[in-house]
Design a protein around this motif. Structure first.
Motif, PDB file in Angstrom:
ATOM      1  N   ARG A  10      24.476 -34.227  18.535  1.00 44.43           N
ATOM      2  CA  ARG A  10      23.614 -33.846  17.410  1.00 44.43           C
ATOM      3  C   ARG A  10      23.863 -32.413  16.950  1.00 44.43           C
ATOM      4  NH1 ARG A  10      18.582 -33.251  18.116  1.00 44.43           N
ATOM      5  NH2 ARG A  10      18.104 -33.713  15.955  1.00 44.43           N
ATOM      6  N   LEU A  11      25.060 -31.906  17.184  1.00 46.03           N
ATOM      7  CA  LEU A  11      25.364 -30.512  16.869  1.00 46.03           C
ATOM      8  C   LEU A  11      25.104 -30.192  15.398  1.00 46.03           C
ATOM      9  CD1 LEU A  11      26.332 -27.838  17.983  1.00 46.03           C
ATOM     10  CD2 LEU A  11      28.679 -28.590  17.636  1.00 46.03           C
ATOM     11  N   ASP A  12      25.529 -31.058  14.507  1.00 47.61           N
ATOM     12  CA  ASP A  12      25.313 -30.841  13.075  1.00 47.61           C
ATOM     13  C   ASP A  12      23.832 -30.660  12.751  1.00 47.61           C
ATOM     14  OD1 ASP A  12      27.328 -30.482  11.262  1.00 47.61           O
ATOM     15  OD2 ASP A  12      27.381 -32.545  10.570  1.00 47.61           O
ATOM     16  N   GLU A  13      23.003 -31.541  13.278  1.00 49.33           N
ATOM     17  CA  GLU A  13      21.566 -31.476  12.996  1.00 49.33           C
ATOM     18  C   GLU A  13      20.939 -30.209  13.563  1.00 49.33           C
ATOM     19  OE1 GLU A  13      22.086 -34.991  14.976  1.00 49.33           O
ATOM     20  OE2 GLU A  13      23.320 -35.146  13.185  1.00 49.33           O
ATOM     21  N   LEU A  14      21.323 -29.854  14.790  1.00 50.33           N
ATOM     22  CA  LEU A  14      20.762 -28.661  15.420  1.00 50.33           C
ATOM     23  C   LEU A  14      21.198 -27.395  14.690  1.00 50.33           C
ATOM     24  CD1 LEU A  14      21.125 -29.630  19.183  1.00 50.33           C
ATOM     25  CD2 LEU A  14      19.049 -29.604  17.803  1.00 50.33           C
ATOM     26  N   LEU A  15      22.449 -27.348  14.242  1.00 45.50           N
ATOM     27  CA  LEU A  15      22.916 -26.193  13.473  1.00 45.50           C
ATOM     28  C   LEU A  15      22.121 -26.069  12.171  1.00 45.50           C
ATOM     29  CD1 LEU A  15      26.782 -26.467  13.945  1.00 45.50           C
ATOM     30  CD2 LEU A  15      25.316 -24.638  14.809  1.00 45.50           C
ATOM     31  N   ALA A  16      21.913 -27.189  11.490  1.00 39.14           N
ATOM     32  CA  ALA A  16      21.162 -27.173  10.225  1.00 39.14           C
ATOM     33  C   ALA A  16      19.721 -26.711  10.444  1.00 39.14           C
ATOM     34  CB  ALA A  16      21.190 -28.554   9.582  1.00 39.14           C
ATOM     35  N   GLU A  17      19.084 -27.208  11.502  1.00 38.85           N
ATOM     36  CA  GLU A  17      17.702 -26.822  11.802  1.00 38.85           C
ATOM     37  C   GLU A  17      17.577 -25.332  12.073  1.00 38.85           C
ATOM     38  OE1 GLU A  17      16.443 -29.175  15.129  1.00 38.85           O
ATOM     39  OE2 GLU A  17      16.593 -31.053  14.006  1.00 38.85           O
ATOM     40  N   ARG A  18      18.639 -24.733  12.586  1.00 35.62           N
ATOM     41  CA  ARG A  18      18.605 -23.311  12.965  1.00 35.62           C
ATOM     42  C   ARG A  18      19.310 -22.412  11.939  1.00 35.62           C
ATOM     43  NH1 ARG A  18      17.739 -26.665  16.740  1.00 35.62           N
ATOM     44  NH2 ARG A  18      16.813 -26.145  18.732  1.00 35.62           N
ATOM     45  N   ASN A  19      19.701 -23.007  10.813  1.00 41.16           N
ATOM     46  CA  ASN A  19      20.419 -22.267   9.773  1.00 41.16           C
ATOM     47  C   ASN A  19      21.590 -21.484  10.358  1.00 41.16           C
ATOM     48  OD1 ASN A  19      18.737 -23.059   7.567  1.00 41.16           O
ATOM     49  ND2 ASN A  19      17.197 -21.641   8.338  1.00 41.16           N
ATOM     50  N   MET A  20      22.361 -22.141  11.197  1.00 39.11           N
ATOM     51  CA  MET A  20      23.498 -21.520  11.864  1.00 39.11           C
ATOM     52  C   MET A  20      24.767 -22.262  11.469  1.00 39.11           C
ATOM     53  SD  MET A  20      24.027 -21.079  15.974  1.00 39.11           S
ATOM     54  CE  MET A  20      23.878 -19.382  16.444  1.00 39.11           C
ATOM     55  N   THR A  21      25.853 -21.521  11.307  1.00 40.53           N
ATOM     56  CA  THR A  21      27.129 -22.147  10.964  1.00 40.53           C
ATOM     57  C   THR A  21      27.914 -22.455  12.236  1.00 40.53           C
ATOM     58  OG1 THR A  21      28.325 -20.058  10.832  1.00 40.53           O
ATOM     59  CG2 THR A  21      27.246 -20.844   8.793  1.00 40.53           C
ATOM     60  N   THR A  23      30.907 -21.583  12.655  1.00 38.46           N
ATOM     61  CA  THR A  23      31.631 -20.338  12.937  1.00 38.46           C
ATOM     62  C   THR A  23      30.778 -19.395  13.772  1.00 38.46           C
ATOM     63  OG1 THR A  23      32.833 -20.560  10.858  1.00 38.46           O
ATOM     64  CG2 THR A  23      32.829 -18.393  11.878  1.00 38.46           C
ATOM     65  N   ALA A  24      29.509 -19.251  13.411  1.00 37.27           N
ATOM     66  CA  ALA A  24      28.606 -18.374  14.169  1.00 37.27           C
ATOM     67  C   ALA A  24      28.424 -18.895  15.592  1.00 37.27           C
ATOM     68  CB  ALA A  24      27.257 -18.262  13.460  1.00 37.27           C
ATOM     69  N   LEU A  25      28.307 -20.211  15.739  1.00 40.00           N
ATOM     70  CA  LEU A  25      28.164 -20.793  17.075  1.00 40.00           C
ATOM     71  C   LEU A  25      29.434 -20.564  17.885  1.00 40.00           C
ATOM     72  CD1 LEU A  25      26.489 -22.415  19.099  1.00 40.00           C
ATOM     73  CD2 LEU A  25      27.506 -24.487  18.128  1.00 40.00           C
ATOM     74  N   ALA A  26      30.586 -20.759  17.264  1.00 41.75           N
ATOM     75  CA  ALA A  26      31.860 -20.539  17.956  1.00 41.75           C
ATOM     76  C   ALA A  26      31.950 -19.096  18.465  1.00 41.75           C
ATOM     77  CB  ALA A  26      33.029 -20.855  17.028  1.00 41.75           C
ATOM     78  N   ASP A  27      31.547 -18.150  17.635  1.00 39.29           N
ATOM     79  CA  ASP A  27      31.556 -16.748  18.047  1.00 39.29           C
ATOM     80  C   ASP A  27      30.584 -16.492  19.197  1.00 39.29           C
ATOM     81  OD1 ASP A  27      33.453 -16.163  16.119  1.00 39.29           O
ATOM     82  OD2 ASP A  27      31.988 -15.399  14.661  1.00 39.29           O
ATOM     83  N   ALA A  28      29.406 -17.084  19.116  1.00 35.52           N
ATOM     84  CA  ALA A  28      28.379 -16.868  20.145  1.00 35.52           C
ATOM     85  C   ALA A  28      28.767 -17.480  21.483  1.00 35.52           C
ATOM     86  CB  ALA A  28      27.043 -17.451  19.673  1.00 35.52           C
ATOM     87  N   VAL A  29      29.469 -18.601  21.435  1.00 33.64           N
ATOM     88  CA  VAL A  29      29.777 -19.353  22.647  1.00 33.64           C
ATOM     89  C   VAL A  29      31.156 -19.015  23.208  1.00 33.64           C
ATOM     90  CG1 VAL A  29      30.079 -21.718  23.528  1.00 33.64           C
ATOM     91  CG2 VAL A  29      28.237 -21.217  21.959  1.00 33.64           C
ATOM     92  N   GLY A  30      32.050 -18.562  22.329  1.00 34.15           N
ATOM     93  CA  GLY A  30      33.407 -18.273  22.776  1.00 34.15           C
ATOM     94  C   GLY A  30      34.271 -19.516  22.869  1.00 34.15           C
ATOM     95  N   VAL A  31      33.986 -20.477  22.006  1.00 35.69           N
ATOM     96  CA  VAL A  31      34.746 -21.724  21.938  1.00 35.69           C
ATOM     97  C   VAL A  31      35.319 -21.810  20.534  1.00 35.69           C
ATOM     98  CG1 VAL A  31      34.548 -24.242  22.026  1.00 35.69           C
ATOM     99  CG2 VAL A  31      33.275 -22.857  23.631  1.00 35.69           C
ATOM    100  N   SER A  32      36.517 -22.359  20.402  1.00 33.79           N
ATOM    101  CA  SER A  32      37.148 -22.428  19.084  1.00 33.79           C
ATOM    102  C   SER A  32      36.372 -23.363  18.159  1.00 33.79           C
ATOM    103  CB  SER A  32      38.590 -22.905  19.205  1.00 33.79           C
ATOM    104  OG  SER A  32      38.640 -24.280  19.498  1.00 33.79           O
ATOM    105  N   ILE A  33      36.486 -23.082  16.865  1.00 33.16           N
ATOM    106  CA  ILE A  33      35.852 -23.933  15.858  1.00 33.16           C
ATOM    107  C   ILE A  33      36.420 -25.343  15.947  1.00 33.16           C
ATOM    108  CG2 ILE A  33      35.586 -24.308  13.375  1.00 33.16           C
ATOM    109  CD1 ILE A  33      35.604 -21.255  13.060  1.00 33.16           C
ATOM    110  N   VAL A  34      37.701 -25.444  16.219  1.00 29.87           N
ATOM    111  CA  VAL A  34      38.340 -26.764  16.330  1.00 29.87           C
ATOM    112  C   VAL A  34      37.690 -27.582  17.444  1.00 29.87           C
ATOM    113  CG1 VAL A  34      40.488 -27.964  16.894  1.00 29.87           C
ATOM    114  CG2 VAL A  34      40.538 -25.998  15.356  1.00 29.87           C
ATOM    115  N   ASN A  35      37.496 -26.969  18.608  1.00 29.33           N
ATOM    116  CA  ASN A  35      36.880 -27.700  19.728  1.00 29.33           C
ATOM    117  C   ASN A  35      35.428 -28.060  19.437  1.00 29.33           C
ATOM    118  OD1 ASN A  35      39.166 -27.838  21.287  1.00 29.33           O
ATOM    119  ND2 ASN A  35      38.717 -25.969  22.412  1.00 29.33           N
ATOM    120  N   LEU A  36      34.698 -27.168  18.781  1.00 28.60           N
ATOM    121  CA  LEU A  36      33.313 -27.498  18.414  1.00 28.60           C
ATOM    122  C   LEU A  36      33.289 -28.611  17.372  1.00 28.60           C
ATOM    123  CD1 LEU A  36      31.521 -24.038  18.255  1.00 28.60           C
ATOM    124  CD2 LEU A  36      31.277 -25.824  19.996  1.00 28.60           C
TER     125      LEU A  36
END
Length: 71
Positions: A10-21, A23-36
């Motif tokens: 449910r990553l898409d839904e959770l990102l939308a609920e938190r107004n997070m992109t 890219t921002a999650l990838a930066d926060a977690v240290g995982v590539s955008i491709v893997n996310l």
């Protein structure tokens, strides 16, 4: 691909609920955008617990909110 694993991310839904992109999650977690993106699109075959914990911490959610059984 949820039919194969039986798990829906449910990553898409959770990102939308938190107004997070992604890219921002990838930066926060240290995982590539491709893997996310692979995870987000239900194409992941596995996920490391450390990555799962980092995503849940960044999104302030529980594992059960992120990963659910596909129906």
């Amino acid at each position: 691909m949820t039919e194969l694993s039986g798990i829906h991310c449910r990553l898409d839904e959770l990102l939308a609920e938190r107004n997070m992109t992604l890219t921002a999650l990838a930066d926060a977690v240290g995982v590539s955008i491709v893997n996310l993106s692979i995870l987000k699109n239900d194409r992941a075959k596995a996920i490391r617990f450390t990555t799962l914990i980092a995503i849940c911490e960044a999104l302030d959610c529980e594992v059960g909110e992120l990963l659910v059984r596909a129906r």
